[in-house]
Design a protein around this motif. Structure first.
Motif, PDB file in Angstrom:
ATOM      1  N   ALA A 298       0.827  -1.206   0.000  1.00  0.00           N
ATOM      2  CA  ALA A 298       0.000   0.000   0.000  1.00  0.00           C
ATOM      3  C   ALA A 298       0.863   1.258   0.000  1.00  0.00           C
ATOM      4  O   ALA A 298       0.558   2.243  -0.683  1.00  0.00           O
ATOM      5  N   LEU A 299       1.943   1.236   0.768  1.00  0.00           N
ATOM      6  CA  LEU A 299       2.825   2.404   0.835  1.00  0.00           C
ATOM      7  C   LEU A 299       3.703   2.532  -0.398  1.00  0.00           C
ATOM      8  O   LEU A 299       4.109   3.635  -0.770  1.00  0.00           O
TER       9      LEU A 299
ATOM     10  N   ARG B 170      -3.613   0.571 -17.804  1.00  0.00           N
ATOM     11  CA  ARG B 170      -4.124   1.571 -18.747  1.00  0.00           C
ATOM     12  C   ARG B 170      -4.980   2.615 -18.037  1.00  0.00           C
ATOM     13  O   ARG B 170      -5.255   3.695 -18.581  1.00  0.00           O
ATOM     14  N   PHE B 171      -5.442   2.315 -16.822  1.00  0.00           N
ATOM     15  CA  PHE B 171      -6.290   3.244 -16.071  1.00  0.00           C
ATOM     16  C   PHE B 171      -5.481   4.148 -15.151  1.00  0.00           C
ATOM     17  O   PHE B 171      -6.032   4.766 -14.231  1.00  0.00           O
ATOM     18  N   GLY B 172      -4.186   4.245 -15.380  1.00  0.00           N
ATOM     19  CA  GLY B 172      -3.366   5.194 -14.651  1.00  0.00           C
ATOM     20  C   GLY B 172      -2.841   4.651 -13.341  1.00  0.00           C
ATOM     21  O   GLY B 172      -2.842   3.439 -13.094  1.00  0.00           O
ATOM     22  N   PRO B 173      -2.386   5.551 -12.445  1.00  0.00           N
ATOM     23  CA  PRO B 173      -1.781   5.112 -11.184  1.00  0.00           C
ATOM     24  C   PRO B 173      -2.691   4.219 -10.348  1.00  0.00           C
ATOM     25  O   PRO B 173      -2.217   3.290  -9.691  1.00  0.00           O
ATOM     26  N   ARG B 174      -4.003   4.483 -10.362  1.00  0.00           N
ATOM     27  CA  ARG B 174      -4.916   3.657  -9.555  1.00  0.00           C
ATOM     28  C   ARG B 174      -4.981   2.227 -10.114  1.00  0.00           C
ATOM     29  O   ARG B 174      -4.900   1.250  -9.354  1.00  0.00           O
ATOM     30  N   GLY B 175      -5.113   2.101 -11.416  1.00  0.00           N
ATOM     31  CA  GLY B 175      -5.126   0.772 -12.014  1.00  0.00           C
ATOM     32  C   GLY B 175      -3.813   0.042 -11.798  1.00  0.00           C
ATOM     33  O   GLY B 175      -3.788  -1.176 -11.568  1.00  0.00           O
ATOM     34  N   HIS B 176      -2.721   0.795 -11.862  1.00  0.00           N
ATOM     35  CA  HIS B 176      -1.397   0.215 -11.619  1.00  0.00           C
ATOM     36  C   HIS B 176      -1.315  -0.364 -10.205  1.00  0.00           C
ATOM     37  O   HIS B 176      -0.884  -1.509 -10.010  1.00  0.00           O
ATOM     38  N   ALA B 177      -1.741   0.413  -9.208  1.00  0.00           N
ATOM     39  CA  ALA B 177      -1.669  -0.039  -7.816  1.00  0.00           C
ATOM     40  C   ALA B 177      -2.588  -1.228  -7.569  1.00  0.00           C
ATOM     41  O   ALA B 177      -2.201  -2.208  -6.908  1.00  0.00           O
ATOM     42  N   LEU B 178      -3.819  -1.157  -8.078  1.00  0.00           N
ATOM     43  CA  LEU B 178      -4.765  -2.250  -7.855  1.00  0.00           C
ATOM     44  C   LEU B 178      -4.294  -3.528  -8.540  1.00  0.00           C
ATOM     45  O   LEU B 178      -4.466  -4.636  -8.006  1.00  0.00           O
TER      46      LEU B 178
ATOM     47  N   LEU C 103      -8.463   7.219  -1.770  1.00  0.00           N
ATOM     48  CA  LEU C 103      -9.452   6.397  -2.464  1.00  0.00           C
ATOM     49  C   LEU C 103      -8.813   5.110  -2.978  1.00  0.00           C
ATOM     50  O   LEU C 103      -9.395   4.024  -2.842  1.00  0.00           O
ATOM     51  N   THR C 104      -7.628   5.221  -3.563  1.00  0.00           N
ATOM     52  CA  THR C 104      -6.950   4.031  -4.066  1.00  0.00           C
ATOM     53  C   THR C 104      -6.642   3.055  -2.935  1.00  0.00           C
ATOM     54  O   THR C 104      -6.839   1.844  -3.063  1.00  0.00           O
ATOM     55  N   THR C 105      -6.179   3.591  -1.800  1.00  0.00           N
ATOM     56  CA  THR C 105      -5.905   2.726  -0.648  1.00  0.00           C
ATOM     57  C   THR C 105      -7.180   2.026  -0.183  1.00  0.00           C
ATOM     58  O   THR C 105      -7.159   0.835   0.147  1.00  0.00           O
ATOM     59  N   ALA C 106      -8.299   2.764  -0.168  1.00  0.00           N
ATOM     60  CA  ALA C 106      -9.568   2.162   0.247  1.00  0.00           C
ATOM     61  C   ALA C 106     -10.036   1.091  -0.734  1.00  0.00           C
ATOM     62  O   ALA C 106     -10.751   0.152  -0.343  1.00  0.00           O
ATOM     63  N   LEU C 107      -9.648   1.215  -2.005  1.00  0.00           N
ATOM     64  CA  LEU C 107     -10.073   0.251  -3.019  1.00  0.00           C
ATOM     65  C   LEU C 107      -9.180  -0.988  -3.086  1.00  0.00           C
ATOM     66  O   LEU C 107      -9.541  -1.957  -3.764  1.00  0.00           O
ATOM     67  N   LEU C 108      -8.046  -0.972  -2.414  1.00  0.00           N
ATOM     68  CA  LEU C 108      -7.149  -2.129  -2.480  1.00  0.00           C
ATOM     69  C   LEU C 108      -7.837  -3.435  -2.078  1.00  0.00           C
ATOM     70  O   LEU C 108      -7.630  -4.472  -2.738  1.00  0.00           O
ATOM     71  N   PRO C 109      -8.653  -3.463  -1.014  1.00  0.00           N
ATOM     72  CA  PRO C 109      -9.338  -4.728  -0.699  1.00  0.00           C
ATOM     73  C   PRO C 109     -10.288  -5.194  -1.799  1.00  0.00           C
ATOM     74  O   PRO C 109     -10.506  -6.402  -1.943  1.00  0.00           O
TER      75      PRO C 109
END
Length: 497
Positions: free
Chosen positions: A49-50, A105-113, A63-69
């Motif tokens: 996460a970090l 392709r969905f940017g940093p959020r897609g990359h993290a997820l 928001l991205t952290t909250a979506l990780l689960p």
């Protein structure tokens, strides 16, 4: 690694915060009475996460952290449910690989997820998690995200005071030419190769080969970048294994010293990730050895197997980028160099407007973007400047380009500082100097351009004229860039006409 620039000590602060966040996650899991397997899962979830949540603003990071689960829990459930069904497990793992890479392709959020989902599948193989352990694994991951989020957003909100610059978008493309689509097929093929050969080598530790193939494709854009990254991963793993034999094996899983050394490794992972992938892999490998020691399964033969599986994964990645929808190093460095030069022009224009009295003009975001773009340029040119590269002429020219672009960045930073000074006044000569910089960039980047760069730029002004001095510095540097970029139309480093 130790002398790499660290503006604002951001790497140092992020590394220290990561240690605190991971320690808080593990302590919370232990305090709730969860098992050692769950505590390790929670610690890895906090680290991810970090490490992977890199959105451009704090609200998006939350928001991205909250979506990780949302990405991690279904994968965790699937991986544990299929633990005893090898064929279905392998097919599901490859599907997770494809989806995780495609999500970029969905940017940093897609990359993290995507990374988080992949690593949840990976960690179940690493810990041999069973379906009966799923509730406490969910609890451990949830607690870890709460603990690491509290450290990141409440206790030590670094990004709130110093917002991170937005990551530059990837290279354009459509269909199979889209980088994320191409990489999804490449990574899936590489992981399939690694999975098959890795399982032939070991039924229990094959996942290291798959993990190696996966991570080699993170933040790479060309065939050369991927091959260099694979080499660096193997190098870091070899050195880490040697250290593990001297450090992790003699500890025999002793909790206190192991925990202290794991904290050192977490710090090292974060601190060295940007300047040195090999050193980051060194710390990852040592940490893996220490965790195996905690689980009571560490021995020298296991570390040797770790190297073998890593080599298999790197080979799979190399074959995939050479055979499946390859992108040459030339195509990548050409695009990133052009984008960096366009950013220089945008920053120059914004600084001029600011000096002319426009309060809304701000060159600082362009300067921050330039730093990120230069990082991508260095990555794109890494195959050419690698010590093992046999192409001496191209290596020399690539190094010259990097040095000159660094000069551009220094003058851009100086120009931004001058423009931010409310006492700085507009000089009529600034407009002319700015136009010459823009013309120089246009001559280097415009498709089919025949404009020749000035061979005798204007003399440098006196030191008492800092804004003009920085503009003249940019002009001189851009003139010098014409030589390595346009020396030979057939050379891969030349910007295409």
């Amino acid at each position: 690694m130790f002398v790499a620039p660290d503006p604002g000590r951001m790497r140092l602060r992020n590394s220290a915060r990561a240690v605190l966040g991971v320690a808080a996650a593990v302590a919370l899991a232990e305090g709730c009475g969860l098992s050692q397997t769950a505590s390790i899962t929670g610690g890895l979830a906090a680290l991810l996460a970090l490490f992977t949540v890199l959105d451009a603003d704090v609200r998006a990071q939350r928001l991205t952290t909250a979506l990780l689960p949302v990405a991690g829990f279904p994968v965790l459930a699937l991986a544990t449910a299929l633990h005893g069904v090898p064929l279905a497990r392998d097919a599901a793992f490859l599907a997770v690989v494809f989806a995780g890479v495609y999500a970029r392709r969905f940017g940093p959020r897609g990359h993290a997820l995507g990374i988080f989902g992949f690593m949840m599948f990976f960690v179940t193989q690493f810990l041999h998690a069973r379906p009966g352990q799923l509730p406490e694994l969910f609890a451990a991951v949830g607690l870890a995200l709460v603990a690491s989020g509290a450290v990141r957003f409440l206790l030590w909100p670094i990004e709130r005071r110093t917002p991170p610059p937005a990551a530059p978008p990837g290279l354009p493309g459509t269909g199979l030419a889209r980088p994320t689509t191409r990489q999804a097929f490449q990574a899936t093929a590489a992981c399939a190769f690694a999975l098959g050969i890795g399982q032939a080598l070991s039924d229990d530790r094959w996942y290291w080969a798959v993990g190696t193939a996966w991570w080699i494709f993170v933040n790479t854009a060309s065939r050369g970048e991927t091959l260099v990254r694979g080499f660096r991963r193997v190098l870091g793993t070899v050195v880490g294994i040697a250290a593990g034999l001297l450090i992790a094996v003699p500890l025999h899983g002793a909790p206190a010293p192991t925990a202290a050394l794991v904290a050192v490794c977490v710090f090292g992972i974060f601190y060295t990730a940007a300047p040195s992938y090999s050193w980051m892999m060194f710390f990852v490998t040592v940490m893996a050895g220490l965790l195996y020691g905690l689980l009571g399964v560490l021995h020298p033969g296991l570390l040797l197997l770790r190297f073998q599986e890593t080599a298999i994964g790197a080979l799979g990645a190399a074959l995939a980028v050479v055979i499946i929808l390859p992108v040459t190093t030339h195509a990548a460095n050409d695009a990133w160099i052009q984008r960096a030069l366009h950013c220089v022009r945008a920053c120059t224009a914004a600084a001029l407007d600011r000096l002319a009295g426009d309060p809304d003009a701000d060159p600082a975001p362009h300067a921050a973007e330039l730093e990120l773009l230069l990082g991508r340029v260095r990555m794109a040119l890494a195959p050419l400047v690698h010590p093992l590269s046999p192409l001496r002429a191209r290596k020399a020219r690539a190094r010259q380009v990097l040095a000159l672009l660094d000069d551009c960045a220094r003058d851009v930073r100086g120009l931004v500082t001058v423009a931010a000074d409310p006492q700085a006044s507009h000089d009529a000569r600034l407009a002319a100097a700015c136009w010459r910089v823009e013309a120089a960039v246009e001559a280097l980047t415009a498709p089919g351009a025949t404009t020749e760069l000035a061979t005798a730029p204007h003399p440098r002004p006196a030191a008492a004229e800092p804004a003009l001095a920085h503009l003249h510095g940019l002009e001189h540097t851009l003139v010098a860039l014409a030589t390595p970029l346009r020396t030979d139309p057939r050379a891969p480093l030349v910007i295409s006409a």
